[in-house]
Design a protein around this motif. Structure first.
Motif, PDB file in Angstrom:
ATOM      1  N   VAL A  11       0.978  -1.397  -0.280  1.00 20.70           N
ATOM      2  CA  VAL A  11      -0.001  -0.250   0.101  1.00 20.70           C
ATOM      3  C   VAL A  11       0.803   0.957  -0.002  1.00 20.70           C
ATOM      4  O   VAL A  11       0.899   2.287  -1.333  1.00 20.70           O
ATOM      5  CB  VAL A  11      -1.682   0.337   1.354  1.00 20.70           C
ATOM      6  CG1 VAL A  11      -1.696   1.495   1.047  1.00 20.70           C
ATOM      7  CG2 VAL A  11      -2.586  -1.188   0.434  1.00 20.70           C
ATOM      8  N   ALA A  12       1.770   1.519   0.835  1.00 22.55           N
ATOM      9  CA  ALA A  12       2.546   2.627   0.708  1.00 22.55           C
ATOM     10  C   ALA A  12       3.517   2.521   0.034  1.00 22.55           C
ATOM     11  O   ALA A  12       3.318   3.835  -1.439  1.00 22.55           O
ATOM     12  CB  ALA A  12       4.124   2.022   2.081  1.00 22.55           C
ATOM     13  N   HIS A  13       3.473   1.892  -1.093  1.00 21.45           N
ATOM     14  CA  HIS A  13       3.849   1.728  -2.190  1.00 21.45           C
ATOM     15  C   HIS A  13       3.302   2.035  -3.505  1.00 21.45           C
ATOM     16  O   HIS A  13       3.679   3.655  -4.342  1.00 21.45           O
ATOM     17  CB  HIS A  13       5.220   0.233  -2.856  1.00 21.45           C
ATOM     18  CG  HIS A  13       5.701   0.841  -4.730  1.00 21.45           C
ATOM     19  ND1 HIS A  13       6.502  -0.442  -4.535  1.00 21.45           N
ATOM     20  CD2 HIS A  13       6.017   1.261  -5.262  1.00 21.45           C
ATOM     21  CE1 HIS A  13       7.051  -0.287  -5.693  1.00 21.45           C
ATOM     22  NE2 HIS A  13       6.218   1.049  -5.925  1.00 21.45           N
ATOM     23  N   LEU A  14       2.201   1.909  -3.761  1.00 20.30           N
ATOM     24  CA  LEU A  14       0.888   2.319  -4.139  1.00 20.30           C
ATOM     25  C   LEU A  14       0.588   3.927  -3.871  1.00 20.30           C
ATOM     26  O   LEU A  14       0.237   4.335  -5.233  1.00 20.30           O
ATOM     27  CB  LEU A  14      -0.210   1.652  -4.216  1.00 20.30           C
ATOM     28  CG  LEU A  14      -1.399   1.729  -4.572  1.00 20.30           C
ATOM     29  CD1 LEU A  14      -1.153   1.478  -6.226  1.00 20.30           C
ATOM     30  CD2 LEU A  14      -2.879   0.486  -4.440  1.00 20.30           C
ATOM     31  N   ARG A  15       0.813   3.660  -2.750  1.00 23.02           N
ATOM     32  CA  ARG A  15       0.017   5.606  -2.204  1.00 23.02           C
ATOM     33  C   ARG A  15       1.503   6.214  -3.216  1.00 23.02           C
ATOM     34  O   ARG A  15       1.083   7.616  -4.199  1.00 23.02           O
ATOM     35  CB  ARG A  15       0.098   5.565  -1.090  1.00 23.02           C
ATOM     36  CG  ARG A  15      -1.199   5.077  -0.762  1.00 23.02           C
ATOM     37  CD  ARG A  15      -1.099   5.270   0.974  1.00 23.02           C
ATOM     38  NE  ARG A  15      -2.530   4.593   1.003  1.00 23.02           N
ATOM     39  CZ  ARG A  15      -2.658   4.384   2.820  1.00 23.02           C
ATOM     40  NH1 ARG A  15      -1.631   3.842   3.535  1.00 23.02           N
ATOM     41  NH2 ARG A  15      -3.877   3.900   2.618  1.00 23.02           N
ATOM     42  N   ALA A  46       1.332   8.821  -5.947  1.00 20.36           N
ATOM     43  CA  ALA A  46       1.147  10.506  -5.751  1.00 20.36           C
ATOM     44  C   ALA A  46       2.330  11.224  -6.831  1.00 20.36           C
ATOM     45  O   ALA A  46       2.086  12.231  -7.862  1.00 20.36           O
ATOM     46  CB  ALA A  46       2.102  10.529  -4.944  1.00 20.36           C
ATOM     47  N   THR A  47       3.225   9.952  -7.225  1.00 23.46           N
ATOM     48  CA  THR A  47       3.954  10.395  -8.635  1.00 23.46           C
ATOM     49  C   THR A  47       3.331  10.516 -10.051  1.00 23.46           C
ATOM     50  O   THR A  47       3.643  11.076 -10.484  1.00 23.46           O
ATOM     51  CB  THR A  47       5.087   9.515  -8.512  1.00 23.46           C
ATOM     52  OG1 THR A  47       6.105   9.721  -6.963  1.00 23.46           O
ATOM     53  CG2 THR A  47       6.116   9.637  -9.975  1.00 23.46           C
ATOM     54  N   GLN A  48       2.619   9.679 -10.056  1.00 24.36           N
ATOM     55  CA  GLN A  48       2.102   9.619 -11.106  1.00 24.36           C
ATOM     56  C   GLN A  48       0.920  11.035 -11.450  1.00 24.36           C
ATOM     57  O   GLN A  48       1.563  11.727 -12.421  1.00 24.36           O
ATOM     58  CB  GLN A  48       1.028   8.539 -11.516  1.00 24.36           C
ATOM     59  CG  GLN A  48       1.727   6.940 -11.423  1.00 24.36           C
ATOM     60  CD  GLN A  48       0.858   5.740 -11.875  1.00 24.36           C
ATOM     61  OE1 GLN A  48      -0.655   6.197 -11.250  1.00 24.36           O
ATOM     62  NE2 GLN A  48       1.689   4.883 -12.472  1.00 24.36           N
ATOM     63  N   VAL A  80      -5.277  15.267  -0.241  1.00 19.81           N
ATOM     64  CA  VAL A  80      -5.831  17.042  -0.600  1.00 19.81           C
ATOM     65  C   VAL A  80      -4.723  17.185  -1.876  1.00 19.81           C
ATOM     66  O   VAL A  80      -4.658  18.333  -2.043  1.00 19.81           O
ATOM     67  CB  VAL A  80      -5.852  17.094   0.270  1.00 19.81           C
ATOM     68  CG1 VAL A  80      -6.862  17.199   1.405  1.00 19.81           C
ATOM     69  CG2 VAL A  80      -4.835  17.801   1.909  1.00 19.81           C
ATOM     70  N   ASP A  81      -3.456  16.430  -1.314  1.00 18.27           N
ATOM     71  CA  ASP A  81      -2.556  16.558  -2.293  1.00 18.27           C
ATOM     72  C   ASP A  81      -2.410  16.839  -3.700  1.00 18.27           C
ATOM     73  O   ASP A  81      -2.448  17.252  -4.681  1.00 18.27           O
ATOM     74  CB  ASP A  81      -0.385  16.405  -1.131  1.00 18.27           C
ATOM     75  CG  ASP A  81      -1.094  17.164  -0.049  1.00 18.27           C
ATOM     76  OD1 ASP A  81      -1.075  18.178   0.013  1.00 18.27           O
ATOM     77  OD2 ASP A  81      -0.223  16.792   0.715  1.00 18.27           O
ATOM     78  N   THR A  82      -2.791  15.467  -3.973  1.00 16.19           N
ATOM     79  CA  THR A  82      -2.594  15.007  -5.216  1.00 16.19           C
ATOM     80  C   THR A  82      -4.180  15.545  -6.029  1.00 16.19           C
ATOM     81  O   THR A  82      -3.917  15.714  -7.234  1.00 16.19           O
ATOM     82  CB  THR A  82      -3.494  13.780  -4.751  1.00 16.19           C
ATOM     83  OG1 THR A  82      -4.317  12.932  -4.661  1.00 16.19           O
ATOM     84  CG2 THR A  82      -2.468  12.396  -4.460  1.00 16.19           C
TER      85      THR A  82
END
Length: 311
Positions: free
Chosen positions: A27-31, A35-37, A93-95
């Motif tokens: 999950v941490a990697h997916l998030r 966010a990077t994408q 909220v950032d994405t």
């Protein structure tokens, strides 16, 4: 309609990079990947509107979470509580900061973006409860404004769950609700789920995995806040539903609009021909997505604008 050529190029680029399916990642990697994408898309977009923002911590009853407020340059006295997408598991909220800036500016509304606590750490009904608390906080912080409850994808489903809660408990009388490509059937039984479930950016097997994180006990998926198609829609506020043509969730959105209308709800269905799930985050880099976002917000504007009465 044929798929938009820019969207087709985006799909081909993603396929060439051979990304691992969301359901296979920690999950941490997916998030982090999500966010990077989104950040890459944002980096290619036009400059975000320069508006005042502020983060707040609010009490969710069993802990705190964050909301971010957006004050538009030209305030028209409106209020939007916004729930971000990302399969309940990702997104923040950032994405979705560019989305909320656009809503604030184009509607002249204060936007309260909700950083609800996410599954699997906080499964259903945790995100829904955070959304309810945030909508109540927004209504107190900015009283007397026409209040729209809104969201995209998983956030759209949360928005409707929040609207149903307030209807059933004598809470906020929302002026409207906005749902863009919402998931409405946890069984994913539609024709579009079969037809567009692979190769269109949003994989239907990933959608099933997101449901597993959000509602791990299948017995709870009949909850009206999860199975939106089977919910009682009577008494819900006027609604704008945006759908994307090449989206596994397309048919669910269309069916939800029809069922709301059949139960007496004023509904504006805004299709997005040639586009895929997630087009809100593609505005300013894909012209058709920019137009689709404008169309959705124009429908919200129409929903909020009183019709002159004949003298």
């Amino acid at each position: 309609m044929a798929m938009d050529r820019f969207v087709r190029a985006l799909i081909q680029w993603q396929a060439g990079s051979r990304p691992e399916p969301a359901r296979t990642l920690p999950v941490a990697h997916l998030r982090e990947r999500y966010a990077t994408q989104v950040g890459r898309l944002r980096g290619k977009s036009a400059q975000d509107p320069d508006i005042e923002t502020k983060d707040h911590l609010i009490d969710g009853g069993d802990g705190t979470f964050r909301v971010r407020t957006y004050q538009p340059p030209a305030d028209r006295g409106r209020l939007v509580t916004y729930l971000h997408g990302g399969g309940w598991v990702t997104g923040s909220v950032d994405t979705h900061d560019p989305v909320c800036r656009r809503i604030a500016c184009e509607l002249g509304a204060v936007v309260v973006s909700v950083d609800y606590r996410r599954p699997p750490e906080h499964p259903h009904p945790g995100p829904l409860r955070d959304g309810i608390a945030a909508s109540e906080w927004a209504d107190r912080a900015f009283p007397g404004r026409p209040h729209v409850i809104a969201g995209d994808s998983a956030g759209g489903a949360l928005a409707m769950g929040i609207a149903m809660h307030h209807r059933d408990h004598g809470g906020i009388g929302f002026a409207g609700q906005l749902m863009v490509y919402p998931p409405a059937d946890p069984e994913l039984r539609s024709e579009s789920a079969r037809k567009y479930g692979t190769g269109y950016l949003e994989e239907v097997d990933d959608l099933r995995w997101y449901y597993d994180q959000y509602v791990p006990d299948p017995a709870h998926r009949s909850d009206p806040a999860i199975d939106l198609l089977s919910a009682d829609h009577r008494g819900l506020p006027p609604t704008v539903i945006g759908t994307a043509e090449f989206d596994p969730l397309h048919d669910e959105g269309v069916e939800l609009a029809l069922r709301l209308a059949a139960q007496g709800v004023e509904v504006h269905h805004v299709p997005a021909p040639g586009l895929v799930h997630g087009y809100l985050l593609m505005a300013d880099i894909i012209p058709a997505a920019t137009e689709a976002v404008r169309n959705v917000l124009a429908a919200v504007e129409q929903m909020l604008t009183p019709v002159p009465t004949a003298r």
